[in-house]
Every structure is written in structure tokens, then in C-alpha cells.
Design a protein around this motif. Structure first.
Motif, PDB file in Angstrom:
ATOM      1  N   VAL A  93       0.860  -1.176   0.000  1.00 51.12           N
ATOM      2  CA  VAL A  93       0.000   0.000   0.000  1.00 51.12           C
ATOM      3  C   VAL A  93       0.900   1.229   0.000  1.00 51.12           C
ATOM      4  N   GLU A  94       0.472   2.258  -0.681  1.00 47.53           N
ATOM      5  CA  GLU A  94       1.238   3.503  -0.720  1.00 47.53           C
ATOM      6  C   GLU A  94       0.625   4.487   0.276  1.00 47.53           C
ATOM      7  N   LEU A  95       1.360   4.755   1.340  1.00 49.76           N
ATOM      8  CA  LEU A  95       0.889   5.721   2.322  1.00 49.76           C
ATOM      9  C   LEU A  95       1.276   7.132   1.892  1.00 49.76           C
ATOM     10  N   PRO A  96       0.355   8.068   1.994  1.00 51.42           N
ATOM     11  CA  PRO A  96       0.717   9.461   1.686  1.00 51.42           C
ATOM     12  C   PRO A  96       1.661  10.002   2.747  1.00 51.42           C
ATOM     13  N   GLY A 105       3.557  15.180   0.477  1.00 53.57           N
ATOM     14  CA  GLY A 105       2.800  14.899  -0.736  1.00 53.57           C
ATOM     15  C   GLY A 105       3.285  13.704  -1.526  1.00 53.57           C
ATOM     16  N   THR A 106       4.432  13.125  -1.154  1.00 55.14           N
ATOM     17  CA  THR A 106       4.929  11.934  -1.835  1.00 55.14           C
ATOM     18  C   THR A 106       4.252  10.686  -1.253  1.00 55.14           C
ATOM     19  N   LEU A 107       4.632   9.531  -1.766  1.00 47.03           N
ATOM     20  CA  LEU A 107       4.077   8.260  -1.309  1.00 47.03           C
ATOM     21  C   LEU A 107       5.210   7.320  -0.905  1.00 47.03           C
ATOM     22  N   GLU A 108       4.945   6.470   0.075  1.00 48.06           N
ATOM     23  CA  GLU A 108       5.931   5.468   0.478  1.00 48.06           C
ATOM     24  C   GLU A 108       5.233   4.125   0.642  1.00 48.06           C
ATOM     25  N   LYS A 109       5.863   3.062   0.159  1.00 46.33           N
ATOM     26  CA  LYS A 109       5.231   1.747   0.147  1.00 46.33           C
ATOM     27  C   LYS A 109       5.471   0.987   1.456  1.00 46.33           C
ATOM     28  N   TYR A 110       4.394   0.359   1.928  1.00 47.90           N
ATOM     29  CA  TYR A 110       4.441  -0.525   3.092  1.00 47.90           C
ATOM     30  C   TYR A 110       3.633  -1.775   2.779  1.00 47.90           C
ATOM     31  N   LEU A 111       4.002  -2.885   3.407  1.00 47.34           N
ATOM     32  CA  LEU A 111       3.252  -4.126   3.247  1.00 47.34           C
ATOM     33  C   LEU A 111       2.150  -4.194   4.288  1.00 47.34           C
ATOM     34  N   GLN A 112       0.917  -4.408   3.833  1.00 50.76           N
ATOM     35  CA  GLN A 112      -0.187  -4.656   4.749  1.00 50.76           C
ATOM     36  C   GLN A 112      -0.063  -6.092   5.236  1.00 50.76           C
TER      37      GLN A 112
END
Length: 208
Positions: free
Chosen positions: A90-93, A97-104
Motif C-alpha cells: 500500500v502507498e501511504l501518503p 505529498g509523496t508516497l511510500e510503500k508498506y506491506l499490509q
């Protein structure tokens, strides 16, 4: 912006907190409170003096103290971990304003002050230890007594299907102190309607 530094510090914090949980798992309430106070003192010294602190040099010169809610052992809970059948990125805001990826990864289910709670546990792509989890949450105190962008807890799985969550150790993201840092915002699953009167309060930039 400086997200690698945040990750490194987060990993070190998980290790420290794992030691705290080992020491406080069966200890008296007095010992538990003493150990939480020691962790808060460690956090203060890092913010106040460390070269990797989010504070600017000017902020350090006028820095007073970190403000917390009183330590309440009822805010340390044992949660059941319910893994997601379809784990996905999932890309958290971020606050810039950028996005960072984390695993749910899973949901943590538990009772808190008489309320049934379910929070989403995330894992960073950059952390090789699969027993470490990142919990970002907001609650009814956010934007009032606590930072509007939510608070964090670094977690380490300490049971086969369970994990300890201590809201007394909830802390502010770096962007609460310095807007030059980019910090992930809590996912919608972790926005609580109830207040969590535990952990760190908002940083007052004019105190000191």
C-alpha cells in the motif's frame, strides 16, 4: 526527505523496546512505570542532543522538554494478530505529498478501555526483520492535544499469533518537530474515533 534516517532510528527503537518488554513482562507496576520513564528519558536525550535529531540547532538551544500523558498501564495491551489473506503493498501518503510503500501484514485486535479495536499493522520494505511492525495511528486527541498527523509505535512480534502494543510509548513523527522531514500519515484503518490519552503529546515549538 531524510526517510532513511527515520527508518534506522525506528529499527534501533524496536530493539530498545523489545528489551523493555522483556524486563516489564512480569514485573510490578512500579517497575513498569520506571522502565517507561527511562525510555522517555532516552527519547528526550536523543531529540535534545543527537546529531540525527529532527530539531534544528536553533530549536535545540531553546528546547525544554517532551510532554506526555501520565503513564497508564491499562494502555499496554496484548493483541491478537489476524494475518491478511492477501497481503499487498500500500502507498501511504507522506506529509510532503509523496508516497511510500508498506506491506499490509495483519490486523491487531484487542480491547482498550472497554472498546474493541482493530488496527492495521504494516511492514517497511526497507526493514529485513519480518518480526518488526510499524503502527501509525490517529485518534480523537489528534490535532488537539497530540500531533495532527498522528503518532507512531514501533512493534516487535513477541508471540506466535500475538503482539504487545504499549500506547504509553507512542511518539511523534519527526515532521511534528521539523517540516523538512517527510513522514507517513496513518492509513484510514488506523484512524480511531476514541481518544488515546497515552504517549507523547504535541510538540510546542515555542516552549523552552
Amino acid at each position: 526527505m531524510k526517510t532513511n534516517t527515520i527508518l534506522i532510528i525506528g529499527v534501533l527503537t524496536v530493539i530498545v523496546l523489545a528489551v523493555i518488554y522483556t524486563l516489564t513482562g512480569t514485573d510490578s507496576p512500579e517497575t513498569y512505570i520506571e522502565n517507561v520513564e527511562k525510555e522517555r528519558e532516552r527519547q528526550y536525550k536523543f531529540i535534545r542532543f543527537n546529531v540525527d535529531s529532527p530539531l534544528t540547532e536553533e530549536q535545540k538551544r531553546t528546547f525544554g522538554e517532551l510532554e506526555y500523558y501520565p503513564i497508564d498501564p491499562d494502555y499496554k495491551v496484548r493483541a491478537k494478530m489476524v494475518p491478511l489473506e492477501n497481503k499487498k503493498m500500500v502507498e501511504l501518503p507522506m506529509t510532503d505529498g509523496t508516497l511510500e510503500k508498506y506491506l499490509q501484514h495483519s490486523y491487531a485486535e484487542f480491547e482498550l478501555k472497554g472498546e474493541s479495536i482493530k488496527l492495521l499493522l504494516l511492514q517497511s520494505q526497507k526493514d529485513p526483520d519480518r518480526r518488526n511492525f510499524f503502527l501509525a495511528f490517529a485518534d480523537a486527541t489528534s490535532g488537539e492535544e497530540t500531533y495532527g498527523g498522528g503518532r507512531y509505535i514501533n512493534l516487535r512480534q513477541d508471540g506466535k499469533n500475538s503482539i504487545t502494543i504499549d500506547f504509553n510509548l507512542a511518539y511523534n513523527p519527526y515532521c511534528a518537530y521539523n517540516p523538512d522531514f517527510a513522514c507517513p500519515l496513518p492509513p484510514k484503518e488506523n484512524i480511531l474515533e476514541i481518544p488515546v490519552y497515552a504517549g507523547e503529546k504535541d510538540y510546542k515549538k515555542d516552549e523552552g
